[in-house]
Motif scaffolding. Structure first.
Motif, PDB file in Angstrom:
ATOM      1  N   TYR A  99     -10.221   9.783   2.321  1.00 40.01           N
ATOM      2  CA  TYR A  99      -9.140   9.199   3.097  1.00 40.01           C
ATOM      3  C   TYR A  99      -7.806   9.886   2.813  1.00 40.01           C
ATOM      4  O   TYR A  99      -7.638  10.569   1.798  1.00 40.01           O
ATOM      5  N   HIS A 100      -6.868   9.672   3.735  1.00 37.28           N
ATOM      6  CA  HIS A 100      -5.486  10.089   3.550  1.00 37.28           C
ATOM      7  C   HIS A 100      -4.629   8.894   3.153  1.00 37.28           C
ATOM      8  O   HIS A 100      -3.637   9.027   2.465  1.00 37.28           O
ATOM      9  N   MET A 101      -5.026   7.715   3.637  1.00 30.01           N
ATOM     10  CA  MET A 101      -4.324   6.470   3.340  1.00 30.01           C
ATOM     11  C   MET A 101      -5.365   5.380   3.170  1.00 30.01           C
ATOM     12  O   MET A 101      -6.393   5.388   3.848  1.00 30.01           O
ATOM     13  N   TYR A 102      -5.078   4.435   2.261  1.00 30.82           N
ATOM     14  CA  TYR A 102      -6.042   3.389   1.957  1.00 30.82           C
ATOM     15  C   TYR A 102      -5.310   2.087   1.655  1.00 30.82           C
ATOM     16  O   TYR A 102      -4.214   2.097   1.087  1.00 30.82           O
ATOM     17  N   ASN A 129      -0.838  -4.466   6.186  1.00 23.86           N
ATOM     18  CA  ASN A 129      -2.044  -3.633   6.130  1.00 23.86           C
ATOM     19  C   ASN A 129      -2.781  -3.663   7.465  1.00 23.86           C
ATOM     20  O   ASN A 129      -3.205  -2.631   7.979  1.00 23.86           O
ATOM     21  N   ILE A 130      -2.932  -4.855   8.019  1.00 27.73           N
ATOM     22  CA  ILE A 130      -3.663  -5.019   9.280  1.00 27.73           C
ATOM     23  C   ILE A 130      -2.990  -4.244  10.409  1.00 27.73           C
ATOM     24  O   ILE A 130      -3.663  -3.618  11.232  1.00 27.73           O
ATOM     25  N   LEU A 131      -1.661  -4.277  10.439  1.00 25.83           N
ATOM     26  CA  LEU A 131      -0.921  -3.684  11.556  1.00 25.83           C
ATOM     27  C   LEU A 131      -0.388  -2.284  11.263  1.00 25.83           C
ATOM     28  O   LEU A 131       0.462  -1.785  12.003  1.00 25.83           O
ATOM     29  N   THR A 132      -0.894  -1.643  10.233  1.00 25.34           N
ATOM     30  CA  THR A 132      -0.559  -0.239   9.991  1.00 25.34           C
ATOM     31  C   THR A 132      -1.447   0.586  10.922  1.00 25.34           C
ATOM     32  O   THR A 132      -2.650   0.746  10.667  1.00 25.34           O
ATOM     33  N   CYS A 133      -0.844   1.086  11.983  1.00 30.54           N
ATOM     34  CA  CYS A 133      -1.614   1.754  13.044  1.00 30.54           C
ATOM     35  C   CYS A 133      -2.331   3.009  12.554  1.00 30.54           C
ATOM     36  O   CYS A 133      -3.338   3.408  13.145  1.00 30.54           O
ATOM     37  N   ARG A 134      -1.832   3.616  11.498  1.00 36.03           N
ATOM     38  CA  ARG A 134      -2.456   4.833  10.971  1.00 36.03           C
ATOM     39  C   ARG A 134      -3.855   4.557  10.398  1.00 36.03           C
ATOM     40  O   ARG A 134      -4.704   5.450  10.367  1.00 36.03           O
ATOM     41  N   LEU A 135      -4.094   3.345   9.936  1.00 36.19           N
ATOM     42  CA  LEU A 135      -5.403   2.976   9.398  1.00 36.19           C
ATOM     43  C   LEU A 135      -6.380   2.790  10.557  1.00 36.19           C
ATOM     44  O   LEU A 135      -6.085   2.064  11.509  1.00 36.19           O
ATOM     45  N   LYS A 136      -7.523   3.450  10.497  1.00 36.34           N
ATOM     46  CA  LYS A 136      -8.475   3.483  11.617  1.00 36.34           C
ATOM     47  C   LYS A 136      -9.829   2.845  11.312  1.00 36.34           C
ATOM     48  O   LYS A 136     -10.514   2.371  12.198  1.00 36.34           O
ATOM     49  N   ASP A 137     -10.236   2.894  10.040  1.00 43.45           N
ATOM     50  CA  ASP A 137     -11.550   2.401   9.634  1.00 43.45           C
ATOM     51  C   ASP A 137     -11.393   1.139   8.790  1.00 43.45           C
ATOM     52  O   ASP A 137     -10.369   0.941   8.133  1.00 43.45           O
ATOM     53  N   THR A 138     -12.436   0.321   8.775  1.00 44.44           N
ATOM     54  CA  THR A 138     -12.409  -0.873   7.939  1.00 44.44           C
ATOM     55  C   THR A 138     -13.804  -1.224   7.450  1.00 44.44           C
ATOM     56  O   THR A 138     -14.809  -0.817   8.032  1.00 44.44           O
ATOM     57  N   GLY A 139     -13.827  -1.974   6.382  1.00 46.38           N
ATOM     58  CA  GLY A 139     -15.032  -2.592   5.851  1.00 46.38           C
ATOM     59  C   GLY A 139     -14.670  -4.018   5.484  1.00 46.38           C
ATOM     60  O   GLY A 139     -13.618  -4.250   4.870  1.00 46.38           O
ATOM     61  N   ILE A 140     -15.488  -4.976   5.863  1.00 47.56           N
ATOM     62  CA  ILE A 140     -15.194  -6.391   5.649  1.00 47.56           C
ATOM     63  C   ILE A 140     -16.414  -7.040   5.009  1.00 47.56           C
ATOM     64  O   ILE A 140     -17.541  -6.835   5.464  1.00 47.56           O
ATOM     65  N   TYR A 159     -15.554 -20.425  -4.370  1.00 50.67           N
ATOM     66  CA  TYR A 159     -16.859 -20.274  -3.729  1.00 50.67           C
ATOM     67  C   TYR A 159     -16.962 -19.036  -2.838  1.00 50.67           C
ATOM     68  O   TYR A 159     -17.951 -18.336  -2.885  1.00 50.67           O
ATOM     69  N   TYR A 160     -15.974 -18.780  -1.998  1.00 53.77           N
ATOM     70  CA  TYR A 160     -15.995 -17.658  -1.058  1.00 53.77           C
ATOM     71  C   TYR A 160     -14.980 -16.612  -1.496  1.00 53.77           C
ATOM     72  O   TYR A 160     -13.825 -16.938  -1.765  1.00 53.77           O
ATOM     73  N   TYR A 161     -15.409 -15.345  -1.515  1.00 49.29           N
ATOM     74  CA  TYR A 161     -14.549 -14.227  -1.895  1.00 49.29           C
ATOM     75  C   TYR A 161     -14.623 -13.182  -0.786  1.00 49.29           C
ATOM     76  O   TYR A 161     -15.707 -12.729  -0.428  1.00 49.29           O
ATOM     77  N   TRP A 162     -13.472 -12.823  -0.250  1.00 54.29           N
ATOM     78  CA  TRP A 162     -13.374 -11.932   0.922  1.00 54.29           C
ATOM     79  C   TRP A 162     -12.671 -10.640   0.563  1.00 54.29           C
ATOM     80  O   TRP A 162     -11.713 -10.641  -0.210  1.00 54.29           O
ATOM     81  N   VAL A 163     -13.126  -9.550   1.164  1.00 58.34           N
ATOM     82  CA  VAL A 163     -12.486  -8.243   0.995  1.00 58.34           C
ATOM     83  C   VAL A 163     -12.454  -7.567   2.349  1.00 58.34           C
ATOM     84  O   VAL A 163     -13.448  -7.559   3.079  1.00 58.34           O
ATOM     85  N   GLN A 164     -11.289  -6.987   2.678  1.00 59.77           N
ATOM     86  CA  GLN A 164     -11.194  -6.087   3.826  1.00 59.77           C
ATOM     87  C   GLN A 164     -10.531  -4.816   3.337  1.00 59.77           C
ATOM     88  O   GLN A 164      -9.398  -4.836   2.854  1.00 59.77           O
ATOM     89  N   ASP A 165     -11.256  -3.717   3.423  1.00 59.10           N
ATOM     90  CA  ASP A 165     -10.750  -2.402   3.071  1.00 59.10           C
ATOM     91  C   ASP A 165     -10.387  -1.652   4.342  1.00 59.10           C
ATOM     92  O   ASP A 165     -11.055  -1.810   5.366  1.00 59.10           O
ATOM     93  N   PHE A 166      -9.328  -0.852   4.253  1.00 57.26           N
ATOM     94  CA  PHE A 166      -8.830  -0.068   5.392  1.00 57.26           C
ATOM     95  C   PHE A 166      -8.706   1.386   4.981  1.00 57.26           C
ATOM     96  O   PHE A 166      -8.322   1.660   3.840  1.00 57.26           O
ATOM     97  N   GLY A 167      -8.988   2.305   5.895  1.00 54.96           N
ATOM     98  CA  GLY A 167      -8.830   3.705   5.581  1.00 54.96           C
ATOM     99  C   GLY A 167      -8.380   4.536   6.771  1.00 54.96           C
ATOM    100  O   GLY A 167      -8.626   4.193   7.924  1.00 54.96           O
ATOM    101  N   ASP A 168      -7.689   5.619   6.433  1.00 57.55           N
ATOM    102  CA  ASP A 168      -7.316   6.651   7.398  1.00 57.55           C
ATOM    103  C   ASP A 168      -8.062   7.909   6.961  1.00 57.55           C
ATOM    104  O   ASP A 168      -7.652   8.535   5.987  1.00 57.55           O
ATOM    105  N   PRO A 169      -9.159   8.238   7.633  1.00 58.36           N
ATOM    106  CA  PRO A 169      -9.971   9.381   7.177  1.00 58.36           C
ATOM    107  C   PRO A 169      -9.272  10.723   7.348  1.00 58.36           C
ATOM    108  O   PRO A 169      -8.359  10.855   8.094  1.00 58.36           O
TER     109      PRO A 169
END
Length: 169
Positions: A99-102, A129-140, A159-169
């Motif tokens: 990535y270039h940005m994460y 993070n969500i609205l950073t237009c440069r980020l193109k990929d995600t994992g949830i 009980y519930y643990y959430w992760v959303q990763d973002f990347g600019d390849p």
């Protein structure tokens, strides 16, 4: 040999078993994938409204998110830094994602995809993070820990643990 007298008691127990299956349903891969799709749809709606392109699910980021969500649930912590000292970017690199940005969003305690997406969108840092237009990929990912106990300083278990990763390849 099956005794016919057991059948009525088994049938009476069936609703309890089904209810428990629904409760832990978020931990099953199909339910977790469905939750990821729902979060993605809500997040992408906000991105498009803000003039960004829709995020695409990336299998490597999905793997990194799943590992971190599971680790938080099973190893009793909540944070971006893993118990092994890992950072979000290093977890992505371990999965082969360049990535270039994460960026990473985490959450705990929300029992539905809609609830976690709304909470991230209502938080300035997560929304950025969500609205950073440069980020193109995600994992949830979401991990459910049925026997979770409150973490230090918390009055109740997450009980519930959430992760959303973002990347600019």
């Amino acid at each position: 040999m099956f005794h016919s007298t057991l059948l009525p008691s088994l049938l009476r127990a069936l609703p309890v078993v089904l209810a428990l299956a629904c409760l832990v349903g978020a931990a099953t891969p199909a339910r977790a994938d469905e939750a990821a799709d729902t979060v993605l749809a809500i997040i992408n709606q906000a991105r498009v409204k803000a003039g960004c392109s829709a995020l695409k699910l990336n299998s490597k980021l999905m793997a990194a998110a799943k590992i971190h969500a599971r680790n938080m649930a099973e190893k009793d912590f909540f944070g971006h830094k893993g118990k092994d000292g890992s950072k979000p970017s290093s977890r992505a690199k371990r999965q082969g994602y360049s990535y270039h940005m994460y960026a990473e969003n985490i959450a705990a305690g929300q029992s539905s995809a809609e609830e976690v997406a709304r909470s991230w969108l209502a938080s300035a840092g997560h929304r950025k993070n969500i609205l950073t237009c440069r980020l193109k990929d995600t994992g949830i990912a979401v991990a459910y820990q049925s026997d979770d106990e409150p973490l230090d300083g918390q009055s109740k278990a997450f009980y519930y643990y959430w992760v959303q990763d973002f990347g600019d390849p």
